[in-house]
Design a protein around this motif. Structure first.
Motif, PDB file in Angstrom:
ATOM      1  N   ALA A   1      -1.301  11.377 -16.483  1.00 19.34           N
ATOM      2  CA  ALA A   1      -0.776  11.773 -15.178  1.00 19.34           C
ATOM      3  C   ALA A   1      -0.724  10.585 -14.223  1.00 19.34           C
ATOM      4  CB  ALA A   1      -1.621  12.901 -14.586  1.00 19.34           C
ATOM      5  N   LEU A   2      -1.753   9.772 -14.201  1.00 22.58           N
ATOM      6  CA  LEU A   2      -1.757   8.606 -13.322  1.00 22.58           C
ATOM      7  C   LEU A   2      -0.676   7.613 -13.735  1.00 22.58           C
ATOM      8  CD1 LEU A   2      -2.794   6.931 -10.999  1.00 22.58           C
ATOM      9  CD2 LEU A   2      -4.646   6.112 -12.483  1.00 22.58           C
ATOM     10  N   ILE A   3      -0.557   7.358 -15.021  1.00 21.64           N
ATOM     11  CA  ILE A   3       0.460   6.417 -15.492  1.00 21.64           C
ATOM     12  C   ILE A   3       1.857   6.917 -15.141  1.00 21.64           C
ATOM     13  CG2 ILE A   3       1.526   5.394 -17.556  1.00 21.64           C
ATOM     14  CD1 ILE A   3      -1.369   5.316 -18.769  1.00 21.64           C
ATOM     15  N   VAL A   4       2.134   8.192 -15.377  1.00 16.68           N
ATOM     16  CA  VAL A   4       3.465   8.733 -15.084  1.00 16.68           C
ATOM     17  C   VAL A   4       3.736   8.701 -13.573  1.00 16.68           C
ATOM     18  CG1 VAL A   4       4.956  10.772 -15.195  1.00 16.68           C
ATOM     19  CG2 VAL A   4       3.608  10.089 -17.195  1.00 16.68           C
ATOM     20  N   ALA A   5       2.759   9.066 -12.749  1.00 20.92           N
ATOM     21  CA  ALA A   5       2.950   9.028 -11.296  1.00 20.92           C
ATOM     22  C   ALA A   5       3.230   7.593 -10.836  1.00 20.92           C
ATOM     23  CB  ALA A   5       1.725   9.597 -10.584  1.00 20.92           C
ATOM     24  N   ASP A   6       2.532   6.643 -11.410  1.00 19.75           N
ATOM     25  CA  ASP A   6       2.717   5.224 -11.094  1.00 19.75           C
ATOM     26  C   ASP A   6       4.121   4.775 -11.484  1.00 19.75           C
ATOM     27  OD1 ASP A   6       2.263   2.455 -10.601  1.00 19.75           O
ATOM     28  OD2 ASP A   6       1.305   2.176 -12.549  1.00 19.75           O
ATOM     29  N   LYS A   7       4.520   5.062 -12.708  1.00 17.42           N
ATOM     30  CA  LYS A   7       5.844   4.636 -13.196  1.00 17.42           C
ATOM     31  C   LYS A   7       6.962   5.354 -12.449  1.00 17.42           C
ATOM     32  CE  LYS A   7       3.465   2.169 -15.818  1.00 17.42           C
ATOM     33  NZ  LYS A   7       2.704   1.248 -14.991  1.00 17.42           N
ATOM     34  N   LEU A   8       6.748   6.611 -12.070  1.00 17.83           N
ATOM     35  CA  LEU A   8       7.741   7.347 -11.296  1.00 17.83           C
ATOM     36  C   LEU A   8       8.005   6.632  -9.971  1.00 17.83           C
ATOM     37  CD1 LEU A   8       9.537   9.791 -10.603  1.00 17.83           C
ATOM     38  CD2 LEU A   8       7.451  10.985  -9.877  1.00 17.83           C
ATOM     39  N   ASP A   9       6.957   6.269  -9.268  1.00 13.96           N
ATOM     40  CA  ASP A   9       7.142   5.594  -7.989  1.00 13.96           C
ATOM     41  C   ASP A   9       7.795   4.224  -8.191  1.00 13.96           C
ATOM     42  OD1 ASP A   9       6.718   5.666  -5.045  1.00 13.96           O
ATOM     43  OD2 ASP A   9       5.632   3.821  -5.521  1.00 13.96           O
TER      44      ASP A   9
ATOM     45  N   VAL B   1       0.814  -1.224   0.000  1.00  9.70           N
ATOM     46  CA  VAL B   1       0.000   0.000   0.000  1.00  9.70           C
ATOM     47  C   VAL B   1       0.844   1.268   0.000  1.00  9.70           C
ATOM     48  CG1 VAL B   1      -0.353   0.290   2.501  1.00  9.70           C
ATOM     49  CG2 VAL B   1      -2.184   0.926   0.879  1.00  9.70           C
ATOM     50  N   VAL B   2       2.108   1.161   0.371  1.00 11.71           N
ATOM     51  CA  VAL B   2       3.006   2.319   0.310  1.00 11.71           C
ATOM     52  C   VAL B   2       3.037   2.872  -1.126  1.00 11.71           C
ATOM     53  CG1 VAL B   2       5.452   2.985   0.466  1.00 11.71           C
ATOM     54  CG2 VAL B   2       4.400   1.619   2.279  1.00 11.71           C
ATOM     55  N   HIS B   3       2.966   1.979  -2.119  1.00  9.70           N
ATOM     56  CA  HIS B   3       3.014   2.408  -3.522  1.00  9.70           C
ATOM     57  C   HIS B   3       1.794   3.248  -3.914  1.00  9.70           C
ATOM     58  CE1 HIS B   3       3.423   2.458  -7.843  1.00  9.70           C
ATOM     59  NE2 HIS B   3       2.350   1.685  -7.976  1.00  9.70           N
ATOM     60  N   PRO B   4       0.554   2.750  -3.778  1.00  7.65           N
ATOM     61  CA  PRO B   4      -0.570   3.605  -4.172  1.00  7.65           C
ATOM     62  C   PRO B   4      -0.675   4.895  -3.357  1.00  7.65           C
ATOM     63  CG  PRO B   4      -1.368   1.492  -3.308  1.00  7.65           C
ATOM     64  CD  PRO B   4       0.118   1.398  -3.409  1.00  7.65           C
TER      65      PRO B   4
END
Length: 183
Positions: A110-118, A28-31
């Protein structure tokens, strides 16, 4: 932002007991990190909620209908745009995301980039402590991972002329360049 707290609680419940493959930390740290990136960029509440729930359908018993019932059609549409079809091969799933992000609406990008960034931050952290051994934990080896992360960079900015691009897009691009080489 009460709905965001509700989404965070739902993500914690849905991902309870799961751990990240590279770090071993609670999944859950990821989301939560993805949602925080979106929140810090001043993006919409619906997008932040989708950040909390972006992996829930893919990786837990939660279903799109559950998200729709709690948070509405717009949130579920954003989550669906970021959900991979696990019945497809790794390469097919990643190629779909690469193709999709090129034409996707801004919120999906934006969601995809934020996800891939993390995800990339976790990869870099693991690489710094374990070296090339980390690539054995992936379905796609280092060459495939490089292709995937660089392709996301190349396609994420397409069609965003005139739109104020959040700083985390540039942070992602720089991390990809620094870790994998120039895009």
């Amino acid at each position: 932002m009460e709905k965001c707290k509700k989404a965070e609680a739902l993500a914690k419940q849905a991902h309870d007991g799961q751990v990240r493959k590279l770090t071993g930390e609670p999944y859950v740290v990821h989301p939560i990190s993805v949602a925080e990136t979106l929140k810090e960029a001043g993006l919409s509440e619906d997008l932040i909620i989708a950040g909390y729930l972006h992996d829930a359908v893919e990786d837990t018993a939660l279903e799109f209908e559950d998200i729709k019932r709690e948070f509405g059609r717009k949130v579920v549409d954003i989550v669906q745009g970021n959900t991979e079809d696990k019945s497809r091969s790794w390469l097919e799933r990643k190629q779909h995301t690469v193709d999709y992000i090129k034409e996707a609406p801004f919120e999906m990008k934006a969601l995809i980039v934020a996800d891939k960034l993390d995800n990339l931050k976790s990869v870099i952290e693991a690489y710094e402590s374990e070296g090339d051994a980390i690539w054995e934990k992936f379905k796609g080896d280092k060459t495939k991972q490089r292709w995937y992360y660089k392709s996301i960079v190349e396609n994420a900015f397409v069609g965003l002329e005139g739109i104020e691009i959040p700083p985390f897009f540039y942070t992602y691009k720089k991390l990809v360049e620094d870790f994998f080489g120039d895009v």
